[in-house]
Motif scaffolding. Structure first.
Motif, short mmCIF file in Angstrom:
data_model
loop_
_atom_site.label_atom_id
_atom_site.label_comp_id
_atom_site.label_asym_id
_atom_site.label_seq_id
_atom_site.Cartn_x
_atom_site.Cartn_y
_atom_site.Cartn_z
N PRO A 100 -24.36 7.33 -2.00
CA PRO A 100 -23.10 6.84 -1.43
C PRO A 100 -22.19 6.28 -2.52
O PRO A 100 -22.63 6.06 -3.65
N PRO A 101 -20.93 6.04 -2.20
CA PRO A 101 -20.01 5.45 -3.19
C PRO A 101 -20.50 4.07 -3.62
O PRO A 101 -21.23 3.39 -2.89
N SER A 102 -20.07 3.64 -4.79
CA SER A 102 -20.48 2.33 -5.30
C SER A 102 -19.87 1.21 -4.47
O SER A 102 -18.98 1.44 -3.66
N GLU A 103 -20.36 0.00 -4.70
CA GLU A 103 -19.86 -1.16 -3.97
C GLU A 103 -18.38 -1.40 -4.24
O GLU A 103 -17.67 -1.96 -3.41
N HIS A 104 -17.92 -0.99 -5.39
CA HIS A 104 -16.54 -1.28 -5.79
C HIS A 104 -15.57 -0.16 -5.40
O HIS A 104 -14.37 -0.30 -5.59
N ALA A 105 -16.08 0.95 -4.88
CA ALA A 105 -15.21 2.06 -4.46
C ALA A 105 -14.44 1.65 -3.21
O ALA A 105 -14.96 0.92 -2.36
N ARG A 106 -13.22 2.15 -3.09
CA ARG A 106 -12.37 1.78 -1.96
C ARG A 106 -11.63 2.99 -1.42
O ARG A 106 -11.29 3.89 -2.17
N ILE A 107 -11.37 2.97 -0.13
CA ILE A 107 -10.45 3.94 0.46
C ILE A 107 -9.08 3.28 0.43
O ILE A 107 -8.97 2.04 0.45
N SER A 108 -8.03 4.07 0.37
CA SER A 108 -6.72 3.45 0.29
C SER A 108 -5.64 4.34 0.89
O SER A 108 -5.82 5.54 1.04
N GLY A 109 -4.55 3.69 1.20
CA GLY A 109 -3.33 4.36 1.59
C GLY A 109 -2.26 3.92 0.62
O GLY A 109 -2.23 2.76 0.20
N ARG A 110 -1.40 4.83 0.22
CA ARG A 110 -0.36 4.47 -0.74
C ARG A 110 0.90 5.25 -0.45
O ARG A 110 0.87 6.29 0.19
N GLY A 111 2.01 4.71 -0.95
CA GLY A 111 3.28 5.39 -0.77
C GLY A 111 4.39 4.72 -1.55
O GLY A 111 4.22 3.64 -2.12
N MET A 112 5.54 5.39 -1.57
CA MET A 112 6.72 4.86 -2.22
C MET A 112 7.93 5.23 -1.40
O MET A 112 8.00 6.32 -0.83
N LYS A 113 8.88 4.32 -1.34
CA LYS A 113 10.13 4.57 -0.62
C LYS A 113 11.25 3.91 -1.41
O LYS A 113 11.07 2.84 -1.99
N MET A 114 12.38 4.55 -1.43
CA MET A 114 13.53 4.00 -2.13
C MET A 114 14.18 2.92 -1.27
O MET A 114 14.37 3.10 -0.07
N SER A 115 14.52 1.82 -1.91
CA SER A 115 15.16 0.71 -1.20
C SER A 115 16.54 1.14 -0.74
O SER A 115 17.27 1.85 -1.42
N GLU A 116 16.90 0.68 0.45
CA GLU A 116 18.21 0.97 1.03
C GLU A 116 19.08 -0.27 1.10
O GLU A 116 20.15 -0.26 1.70
N TYR A 117 18.60 -1.36 0.49
CA TYR A 117 19.31 -2.63 0.59
C TYR A 117 20.61 -2.58 -0.22
O TYR A 117 20.62 -2.22 -1.39
N VAL A 118 21.70 -2.95 0.43
CA VAL A 118 22.99 -3.05 -0.23
C VAL A 118 23.50 -4.47 0.03
O VAL A 118 23.69 -4.86 1.20
N PRO A 119 23.75 -5.27 -1.02
CA PRO A 119 24.22 -6.63 -0.78
C PRO A 119 25.61 -6.63 -0.15
O PRO A 119 26.41 -5.73 -0.38
N ASP A 120 25.86 -7.65 0.65
CA ASP A 120 27.17 -7.76 1.32
C ASP A 120 28.30 -8.04 0.37
O ASP A 120 28.30 -8.66 -0.58
#
Length: 142
Positions: free
Chosen positions: A122-142
């Motif tokens: 089996p995988p080691s104790e330190h192995a992990r499953i993960s989810g990852r992603g990136m999205k561009m910020s849409e924030y525009v200051p007033d």
């Protein structure tokens, strides 16, 4: 003696064949839930209203994932921006066009130990499953 050995090996193989798909299914569902949470947090955090993912959002995420059976204390959140700016500071949100990256990791928790019955490690104790992603910020200051 041969019959006893065949019985033991057959019983181990039968147990693995019956229960291994269930554990693999749980693993796939956990990874899908992590990825769904990453997508949701990025959609909210990179929106025009926020432009960041702060500690309050992370705590809300932990409680949502706890509702699915995850242990909140072992969830790991890694939040970055492509510019190197602080991506968790509500006082200075990431400007539009800056990438917001998120990774949520969780340990396997001995889920694949049943694979030892057929000789897989089996995988080691330190192995992990993960989810990852990136999205561009849409924030525009007033």
């Amino acid at each position: 003696m041969k019959q006893l050995l065949v019985f033991v090996l057959f019983a181990a193989l039968l147990c693995w064949l019956m229960f291994s798909p269930i554990y693999k299914h749980v693993l796939v569902i956990r990874q899908a839930l992590l990825q769904q949470e990453v997508d949701y947090m990025l959609e909210i955090g990179a929106s025009g209203k926020y432009g960041y993912i702060d500690s309050w959002m992370v705590e809300q995420s932990r409680s949502r994932l706890a509702g699915y059976g995850f242990s909140p204390s072992v969830l790991e959140y890694e939040i970055y921006s492509t510019s190197g700016a602080d991506s968790g500071d509500p006082t200075s949100p990431l400007p539009r066009g800056t990438g917001l990256q998120l990774r949520i990791a969780y340990p396997y928790e001995n889920l694949l130990d049943i694979d030892r019955l057929i000789g897989l490690s089996p995988p080691s104790e330190h192995a992990r499953i993960s989810g990852r992603g990136m999205k561009m910020s849409e924030y525009v200051p007033d």
